[in-house]
Design a protein around this motif. Structure first.
Motif, PDB file in Angstrom:
ATOM      1  N   GLU A  87      14.686 -18.989   2.293  1.00 11.15           N
ATOM      2  CA  GLU A  87      13.932 -20.247   2.462  1.00 11.15           C
ATOM      3  C   GLU A  87      14.245 -20.877   3.810  1.00 11.15           C
ATOM      4  OE1 GLU A  87      12.020 -22.436   0.681  1.00 11.15           O
ATOM      5  OE2 GLU A  87      11.584 -21.055  -0.964  1.00 11.15           O
ATOM      6  N   PHE A 116       1.802 -14.038   3.139  1.00 16.76           N
ATOM      7  CA  PHE A 116       1.175 -15.355   2.986  1.00 16.76           C
ATOM      8  C   PHE A 116      -0.188 -15.209   2.316  1.00 16.76           C
ATOM      9  CE2 PHE A 116      -0.156 -14.175   7.278  1.00 16.76           C
ATOM     10  CZ  PHE A 116      -1.458 -14.641   7.401  1.00 16.76           C
ATOM     11  N   VAL A 157       0.061 -22.244   7.522  1.00 15.75           N
ATOM     12  CA  VAL A 157      -0.429 -21.709   6.247  1.00 15.75           C
ATOM     13  C   VAL A 157      -0.604 -22.849   5.234  1.00 15.75           C
ATOM     14  CG1 VAL A 157       0.204 -20.240   4.283  1.00 15.75           C
ATOM     15  CG2 VAL A 157       0.485 -19.393   6.610  1.00 15.75           C
ATOM     16  N   ARG A 158       0.369 -23.751   5.205  1.00 14.41           N
ATOM     17  CA  ARG A 158       0.271 -24.883   4.258  1.00 14.41           C
ATOM     18  C   ARG A 158      -0.913 -25.781   4.582  1.00 14.41           C
ATOM     19  NH1 ARG A 158       6.438 -26.925   3.181  1.00 14.41           N
ATOM     20  NH2 ARG A 158       7.066 -25.231   1.795  1.00 14.41           N
ATOM     21  N   ARG A 172       4.703 -21.564   8.626  1.00 13.28           N
ATOM     22  CA  ARG A 172       4.658 -22.283   7.347  1.00 13.28           C
ATOM     23  C   ARG A 172       3.745 -23.516   7.438  1.00 13.28           C
ATOM     24  NH1 ARG A 172       9.971 -24.252   4.124  1.00 13.28           N
ATOM     25  NH2 ARG A 172      10.112 -25.740   5.843  1.00 13.28           N
ATOM     26  N   ARG A 187      -4.440 -12.167   0.350  1.00 14.03           N
ATOM     27  CA  ARG A 187      -3.019 -11.991   0.654  1.00 14.03           C
ATOM     28  C   ARG A 187      -2.875 -11.173   1.943  1.00 14.03           C
ATOM     29  NH1 ARG A 187       1.400 -11.011  -3.371  1.00 14.03           N
ATOM     30  NH2 ARG A 187       2.985  -9.718  -2.404  1.00 14.03           N
ATOM     31  N   MET A 236      -7.530 -15.786  -3.933  1.00 13.86           N
ATOM     32  CA  MET A 236      -6.748 -15.868  -2.691  1.00 13.86           C
ATOM     33  C   MET A 236      -6.861 -14.550  -1.921  1.00 13.86           C
ATOM     34  SD  MET A 236      -5.267 -18.806  -3.157  1.00 13.86           S
ATOM     35  CE  MET A 236      -3.687 -19.344  -2.690  1.00 13.86           C
ATOM     36  N   GLY A 290      -3.875 -24.835   2.915  1.00 13.95           N
ATOM     37  CA  GLY A 290      -3.805 -24.814   1.447  1.00 13.95           C
ATOM     38  C   GLY A 290      -3.185 -23.537   0.915  1.00 13.95           C
ATOM     39  N   GLY A 291      -2.465 -22.814   1.753  1.00 15.05           N
ATOM     40  CA  GLY A 291      -1.859 -21.549   1.322  1.00 15.05           C
ATOM     41  C   GLY A 291      -0.351 -21.641   1.163  1.00 15.05           C
ATOM     42  N   LYS A 292       0.265 -20.472   1.034  1.00 12.12           N
ATOM     43  CA  LYS A 292       1.700 -20.409   0.791  1.00 12.12           C
ATOM     44  C   LYS A 292       2.278 -19.223   1.549  1.00 12.12           C
ATOM     45  CE  LYS A 292       4.551 -20.038  -3.076  1.00 12.12           C
ATOM     46  NZ  LYS A 292       4.718 -19.268  -4.226  1.00 12.12           N
ATOM     47  N   ILE A 293       3.504 -19.376   2.049  1.00 11.51           N
ATOM     48  CA  ILE A 293       4.129 -18.255   2.768  1.00 11.51           C
ATOM     49  C   ILE A 293       5.555 -18.070   2.273  1.00 11.51           C
ATOM     50  CG2 ILE A 293       4.823 -19.752   4.711  1.00 11.51           C
ATOM     51  CD1 ILE A 293       4.398 -17.291   6.546  1.00 11.51           C
ATOM     52  N   TRP A 294       5.993 -16.823   2.157  1.00 15.58           N
ATOM     53  CA  TRP A 294       7.366 -16.559   1.744  1.00 15.58           C
ATOM     54  C   TRP A 294       7.778 -15.163   2.213  1.00 15.58           C
ATOM     55  CZ3 TRP A 294       3.123 -15.948  -1.285  1.00 15.58           C
ATOM     56  CH2 TRP A 294       3.015 -14.794  -2.052  1.00 15.58           C
TER      57      TRP A 294
END
Ligand code: ADP
Length: 525
Positions: A470, A520, A499-500, A496, A454, A452, A503-507
């Motif tokens: 969240e 992300f 990124v989704r 969000r 980052r 990945m 195929g990724g993730k964010i927080w």
């Protein structure tokens, strides 16, 4: 002596025969009023009383039904009358003490309360006997008999009456329960019929067994026609088969989906369907509640039309403004460039921001509808970061904030919708600038993490409470308070979704008062 024994024997036999008759009579009906009238008439006639009353009590000891027998005629008093009979006098005493009472002369017993119509000089002294009715140990009623002659009732009468009461207690309770069940059923039926939503009851194949008024109105089908249909025929052909939900329904879950209702002679109606298992008598059936969602669907279409309007009516003139500004700049005379350039830059940046906002709003709609990312192309992470910083550094400078970059060397190229991911980074940086006070520090960075890449945007602003970490990614969710200037609450929702979709993730990681770090990750492949 012998004749006395014979007489006693005859009484016992006639008592037994009477009790047998009574038990037969009581078993013949479940209607509470009929049962009361029978118990009362049998008791008064067989004991030889001229008057009697029977009051039925509920679990809380309150009177729910009663009968009065006067010279072979039965009357039903009102609840208030029952209450007053029970509050004072003999029946009340028996109910309270849960034991029988035998009064030889009513004038000499203080448990007997005289009512105005029962004055001693008018109706004279009487005798009375009163017994409680029980069922499984619970008091279900009080039976009272009165005779005009003092000393009429004997202990034999009391024993006989107690025998009748024992039989009647169960019958009265059963009739009372039966009435409650019927009432519950009537209430359910009323609710079913009067519901503003269409409700249908089917078997497990979806065959319609019952349909309320509204179901007939909405489907434009009379009940007879509906009873020959199955839900399968009523719903759009694309609706998944009922068998798909069997397990969930059997486990008691409510199944829920959207579909269209086919209607005779008019257009299909968009509905939300809720199916759940219900017991009808002993058999498990399915209850279907349909909710008309045509208004919501119209609003959705309106929103889509509005988005299309934004896309065409705002985006293209905006693009024209930006290209015209470009051309204008090349046409500027050299000597004027220095004074006019900063004004130009402001106009270009403002127009570009507007363009990004419109693109993100449109992307939210598209991504929510599940559209995939189609225009991916390879880009180096440091290019994305540099472009995002370039688009935002003037804003940071205006707040005298320090905007720094932390990049790992030799980061591999990623394949993304470049404009979209650049907007994600710009959004995070603009938020950091907006929420961090003057002279704050913001760092934008990227590094490899296994398979990945980052990215992060860290600030030393107000931070975000743990319980909102969240929530702020939900649409229109914003934090309240002076530290958080006003915004639309759409930026992070867009980030969000974008990124989704890659195929990724964010927080976000954050500590109140120390700052926030929005992170992300995107897959390399
Ligand atoms: P907007 O900024 O338009 O309100 P966003 O979706 O971008 O909408 O952000 C949602 C909320 O998250 C913001 O209103 C703010 O309360 C909070 N937030 C976002 N970024 C930061 C940040 N860097 N520091 C503190 N709070 C933030």
């Amino acid at each position: 002596m012998e004749s006395q024994a014979k007489q006693q024997d005859a009484v016992t036999r006639s008592s037994l025969a009477l009790l047998l008759d009574i038990s037969r009579e009581l078993a013949a009906s479940l209607d509470l009023r009929t049962v009361l009238a029978r118990v009362l008439l049998l008791s008064t006639v067989n004991v030889g009383a001229e008057r009697g009353s029977l009051i039925v009590l509920n679990d809380k000891g309150q009177p729910v039904e009663a009968a009065l027998a006067i010279n072979g005629q039965v009357f039903h008093p009102t609840v208030e009358e029952m209450q007053s009979i029970l509050e004072r006098g003999l029946a009340g005493w028996v109910a309270q003490h849960r034991q029988p009472a035998l009064i030889a002369d009513t004038r000499e017993d203080e448990r007997w309360t005289r009512r105005p119509d029962d004055a001693a000089e008018r109706t004279g002294s009487k005798s009375a006997v009163c017994v409680p009715l029980f069922s499984s140990g619970q008091l279900t009623g009080v039976l009272t008999l009165v005779h005009a002659q003092t000393g009429f009732f004997t202990s034999d009468h009391l024993t006989l009456l107690q025998g009748i009461a024992d039989l009647a207690g169960i019958a009265v309770r059963n009739a009372h329960l039966y009435r409650s069940v019927q009432e519950a059923q009537r209430r359910y039926h009323e609710l079913f019929e009067d519901s503003i939503d269409p409700i249908l009851i089917t078997d497990w194949e979806g065959r319609i067994l019952e349909a309320n008024r509204q179901a007939q109105v909405v489907t434009a089908c009379p009940l007879e026609t509906l009873l020959e249909c199955s839900m399968h025929q009523l719903q759009s052909p694309q609706t998944p088969p009922l068998s798909q939900y069997f397990q969930a329904l059997q486990e008691g879950q409510t199944v829920h989906y959207e579909t269209e209702l086919q209607r005779q002679g008019s257009s299909a109606l968009p509905v939300e369907v809720y199916i759940r298992r219900v017991m009808i008598g002993e058999s498990p059936m399915l209850q279907w509640i349909l909710r008309d969602i045509s208004e919501r669907k119209q609003l959705d279409t309106l929103r889509d039309d509005l988005s299309a309007m934004i896309y065409h009516d705002l985006r293209s003139p905006l693009a024209n403004i930006i290209s015209s500004l470009d051309i204008l700049q090349t046409l500027l005379p050299q000597e004027a460039a220095q004074t006019i350039q900063p004004v130009f830059d402001i106009a270009v940046r403002a127009a570009e921001r507007l363009q990004r906002l419109i693109s993100s709003l449109l992307d939210i709609n598209r991504l929510e509808a599940g559209q995939p990312i189609i225009n991916k192309r390879p880009v180096a992470p440091h290019v994305l970061v540099a472009e995002a910083v370039d688009a935002t550094h003037t804003l940071a400078e205006s707040k005298r904030q320090q905007l720094s970059v932390a990049l790992e060397d030799d980061l591999p190229v990623i394949s993304v919708d470049v404009d979209m991911i650049r907007r994600v980074l710009i959004n995070l940086i603009e938020n950091a600038i907006k929420y961090t006070p003057m002279q704050g520090a913001i760092e934008v960075g990227s590094r490899r993490e296994g398979e990945m890449i980052r990215f992060w945007v860290r600030d030393n602003g107000p931070g975000i409470p743990q319980d909102a970490l969240e929530l702020i990614f939900e649409k229109f969710n914003r934090l309240q308070g002076e530290r958080y200037p006003k915004g639309l609450g759409l930026g992070l929702a867009f980030c969000r979704l974008a990124v989704r979709a890659h195929g990724g993730k964010i927080w976000v990681e954050s500590a109140l008062g120390e700052g926030s770090n929005f992170i992300f990750i995107l897959p390399l492949r």
